[in-house]
Motif scaffolding. Structure first.
Motif, PDB file in Angstrom:
ATOM      1  N   SER A 159      14.409   6.274  -0.997  1.00 34.60           N
ATOM      2  CA  SER A 159      13.189   5.427  -1.510  1.00 34.60           C
ATOM      3  C   SER A 159      12.988   4.212  -0.489  1.00 34.60           C
ATOM      4  CB  SER A 159      13.595   4.933  -2.942  1.00 34.60           C
ATOM      5  OG  SER A 159      12.551   4.005  -3.212  1.00 34.60           O
TER       6      SER A 159
ATOM      7  N   ASN B   3       9.234   3.608   0.542  1.00 34.72           N
ATOM      8  CA  ASN B   3       8.928   2.115   0.218  1.00 34.72           C
ATOM      9  C   ASN B   3       9.380   1.295   1.625  1.00 34.72           C
ATOM     10  OD1 ASN B   3       7.765   2.335  -2.133  1.00 34.72           O
ATOM     11  ND2 ASN B   3       9.809   2.075  -3.076  1.00 34.72           N
ATOM     12  N   ASN B   4       8.968   2.152   2.776  1.00 32.05           N
ATOM     13  CA  ASN B   4       9.797   1.529   4.072  1.00 32.05           C
ATOM     14  C   ASN B   4       9.521   0.194   4.118  1.00 32.05           C
ATOM     15  OD1 ASN B   4       9.516   0.952   7.034  1.00 32.05           O
ATOM     16  ND2 ASN B   4      10.467   2.929   7.076  1.00 32.05           N
TER      17      ASN B   4
ATOM     18  N   MET C   5       5.451   0.036   4.476  1.00 34.96           N
ATOM     19  CA  MET C   5       4.812  -0.181   3.191  1.00 34.96           C
ATOM     20  C   MET C   5       4.762  -1.394   2.769  1.00 34.96           C
ATOM     21  SD  MET C   5       3.544   2.660   2.045  1.00 34.96           S
ATOM     22  CE  MET C   5       2.787   3.450   3.403  1.00 34.96           C
ATOM     23  N   GLN C   6       5.818  -2.358   3.156  1.00 31.78           N
ATOM     24  CA  GLN C   6       6.090  -3.754   2.508  1.00 31.78           C
ATOM     25  C   GLN C   6       5.475  -4.631   3.213  1.00 31.78           C
ATOM     26  OE1 GLN C   6       9.749  -4.281   0.636  1.00 31.78           O
ATOM     27  NE2 GLN C   6      10.186  -2.350   0.278  1.00 31.78           N
TER      28      GLN C   6
ATOM     29  N   ASN D 280      14.014  -6.000  -9.301  1.00 33.00           N
ATOM     30  CA  ASN D 280      14.103  -4.614  -9.802  1.00 33.00           C
ATOM     31  C   ASN D 280      15.500  -4.007 -10.595  1.00 33.00           C
ATOM     32  OD1 ASN D 280      11.521  -4.676  -8.475  1.00 33.00           O
ATOM     33  ND2 ASN D 280      12.295  -3.786  -6.489  1.00 33.00           N
TER      34      ASN D 280
ATOM     35  N   THR E 160      20.203  -0.153  -1.868  1.00 35.56           N
ATOM     36  CA  THR E 160      18.836  -0.253  -1.423  1.00 35.56           C
ATOM     37  C   THR E 160      19.047  -0.950   0.169  1.00 35.56           C
ATOM     38  OG1 THR E 160      18.672  -0.922  -3.445  1.00 35.56           O
ATOM     39  CG2 THR E 160      16.802  -1.500  -1.951  1.00 35.56           C
TER      40      THR E 160
ATOM     41  N   THR F 101      17.302   0.068   3.183  1.00 32.04           N
ATOM     42  CA  THR F 101      16.261  -0.659   3.986  1.00 32.04           C
ATOM     43  C   THR F 101      16.645  -0.809   5.468  1.00 32.04           C
ATOM     44  OG1 THR F 101      16.100  -1.842   1.797  1.00 32.04           O
ATOM     45  CG2 THR F 101      14.785  -2.717   3.932  1.00 32.04           C
TER      46      THR F 101
ATOM     47  N   ALA G 194       3.643   8.675  -0.334  1.00 30.18           N
ATOM     48  CA  ALA G 194       3.511   7.658  -1.796  1.00 30.18           C
ATOM     49  C   ALA G 194       3.796   8.751  -2.810  1.00 30.18           C
ATOM     50  CB  ALA G 194       2.213   7.291  -1.741  1.00 30.18           C
TER      51      ALA G 194
END
Lengths: 354, 202
Positions: free
Chosen positions: B12, B17-18, B22-23, B128, B147, B151, B199
């Motif tokens: 993810s 949610n790259n 994406m962010q 989160n 995470t 990332t 997505a």
């Protein structure tokens, strides 16, 4: 002194090695291979298809024409009606426009067709320096752009059944055999009696075009084979895991834009890797992305998205440190491992989706 | 608390949610260090390294100190201070102990100390994950680390693809007005557009 130095002539892709190969012959072949699909679209949708196709091709060609006229003007050159940069002469822009129009739903408004075509050819091709230098497929870029921006305006013809395409039904209820009540496999194969984008319906006519291109050696056979094979493999794994039967992989291969995208869009020689191994990996990754977007994602169809995503990794596939034309034993082992890991991820994901 | 949970967190954070596409975090190294692929690889290795240690430290700090003594609202300041001093310390340590590691990794470390991607991951961890795992320090820490790994890997993947595209564009006949940064921004925008397709997968 400078004149005596040997000059390096840099050629842009497509890099063609085969005898008698030329860009014009290749692009003309693609256009010919698209003709049955185009004819079927016009037979099925009548004027709507004609308007979309003519507008798509015309707006791409006109955008390119205006762009090169402005470039000439800025370079203080005299007005010329013809310019050697127009890719109209080697059918490239016609092919892009035709492929772009054939991926559209039949109820697309005319201005959306024009906006997508102009955006695709300008941001996908012209500002990268024109033919042979683009990173992204212009047709796929235009399609994704209008899909994201005008998604609600592009509806499918709802005269057939339930008012949705086969994959939209599948997106709501992923593993339901009831989809076959409305979409039988023979209908998906011939394209008669099902809704969908104007050129993506008839599997047999698309395959006919693919066979023609393969015999003329005008496209790279490995990419569509790897692409369709991967989707079929993953769908079979899911079918075995869930006990679904043989209809499930066949349904995935025939429905939506998979065959069209695999044969006509993913094989664009400019936006696909150069080496054999790179092409197989390219097709494999396209298949995995398409299947994951279809089964797990929010969108019903993932072909154009996965083509656009993989286009950005083409230069990584061609990175000089690991490009190799020979396929060694070590690479085979690595590839097998990658396939097995993907299958495991698919099964784990499916067990969570339920 | 199972293995698939960590795998989901990694995938993810890496693709769906790259961090860049994406962010929209970490854009400055994305545009600044992507002219050459070798520099991009070094940068992404450094980012991965710093991301892992900083999220471990900040998660521990939040869980065991800030929340315990009722001062979670100073988390941002505390995180900036801790990350910056930690990275400086690590840089000095690497410089003293390993010359070769310093050459490949060390020159990028000062660039990342104040990077928004690092802080973003740390803050994302506490907003989160932490809420769902109150009291479960080790479980939350492991998810925070997954995470961070995801990332960092996603950052490396995108920055490497982008740098190889930029190397190709160096040789293209891009119009003069679009050469350099403008065409790179167009490419970045199209990449972000394409990643919209992923997505909703997780």
């Amino acid at each position: 002194m400078e004149n005596t130095l040997p000059k390096i002539v840099r050629k842009t892709s497509p890099y063609l090695r085969r005898p008698k190969a030329s860009v014009t012959r290749m692009m003309r072949d693609v256009t010919i291979a698209l003709l049955p699909v185009t004819a079927f679209a016009i037979w099925k949708f009548g004027m709507a298809a004609v308007v979309i196709i003519v507008l798509g091709i015309l707006s791409m060609a006109v955008t390119e024409y205006i762009y090169y006229q402005i470039v000439d003007k800025l370079n203080d050159e005299k007005f010329k009606f013809k310019n050697k940069s127009y890719t109209l002469y080697n059918f490239s822009v016609v092919t892009s426009g035709l492929i772009y129009s054939l991926t559209l739903p039949d109820n697309t408004p005319w201005f959306v067709v024009i906006i997508g075509a102009a955006f695709g050819v300008f941001f996908g091709k012209l500002i990268f320096g024109g033919m042979g230098q683009n990173v992204f497929n212009p047709a796929a870029l235009g399609r994704v752009f209008i899909f994201v921006s005008f998604g609600t305006m592009m509806s499918y013809d709802i005269d057939a059944v339930a008012g949705a395409t086969a994959l939209t039904v599948l997106n709501d209820d992923v593993f339901n055999i009831a989809v076959l009540d409305n979409f039988s496999l023979i209908n998906l194969f011939t394209g008669i009696g099902i809704p969908g984008s104007i050129g993506e319906m008839s599997a047999i006519l698309i395959l006919l075009g693919g066979v023609y291109l393969a015999f003329r050696t005008s496209f790279e056979v490995r990419i569509p084979l790897a692409y369709i094979g991967t989707v079929a493999l993953l769908a079979s794994v899911v079918a075995i895991y869930k006990g679904l039967g043989v209809w499930y992989p066949v349904f995935h291969v025939l429905s939506g834009g998979l065959l069209f995208g695999a044969i006509f869009m993913a094989t664009d020689p400019i936006t696909s890797p150069i080496t054999k191994g790179g092409r197989i990996y390219f097709g494999f990754a396209l298949g995995v992305l398409t299947f994951f977007i279809r089964v797990f994602g929010a969108y019903p169809e993932g072909v154009v998205f996965s083509i656009l995503i993989m286009n950005m990794f083409v230069t990584s596939f061609d990175y000089y440190k690991w490009t190799n034309q020979q396929i060694t034993k070590r690479q085979k082992i690595i590839f097998t491992t990658v396939v097995l890991v993907t299958i495991v991820i698919t099964i784990v994901g499916v067990s969570y989706v339920g | 608390m199972s293995f698939t949970l960590f795998a989901t967190a990694i995938i993810s954070a890496m693709l769906i949610n790259n961090v860049i596409l994406m962010q929209f975090l970490g854009i400055c190294p994305f545009l600044g260090v992507s002219k050459k692929s070798s520099a991009a690889i070094g940068m992404s290795a450094a980012v991965l390294f710093v991301m892992i240690i900083s999220s471990a430290i900040t998660y521990t700090l939040y869980d065991l100190v800030l929340y315990k003594y009722g001062i979670p609202y100073i988390s941002t300041i505390a995180f900036i201070l801790v990350i910056a001093s930690l990275v400086q310390f690590v840089e000095m340590f690497i410089k003293k102990t390993s010359k070769s590691l310093y050459k490949s990794l060390g020159i990028y470390l000062p660039l990342i100390t104040t990077n928004c991607a690092i802080l973003g991951v740390s803050e994302g961890n506490i907003t989160n994950i932490w809420v769902n795992h109150i009291g479960d320090y080790w479980g939350g820490l492991l998810i925070a680390l997954s995470t961070a790994v995801g990332t960092g890997l996603g950052f490396g993947l995108i920055i490497f693809a982008f740098s190889s595209i930029r190397e190709k564009l160096e040789a293209s006949d891009v119009p003069a007005a679009w050469k350099g940064v403008p065409i790179s921004l167009v490419v970045a925008g199209i990449m972000s557009l394409a990643f919209l397709g992923l997505a909703g997968i997780i």
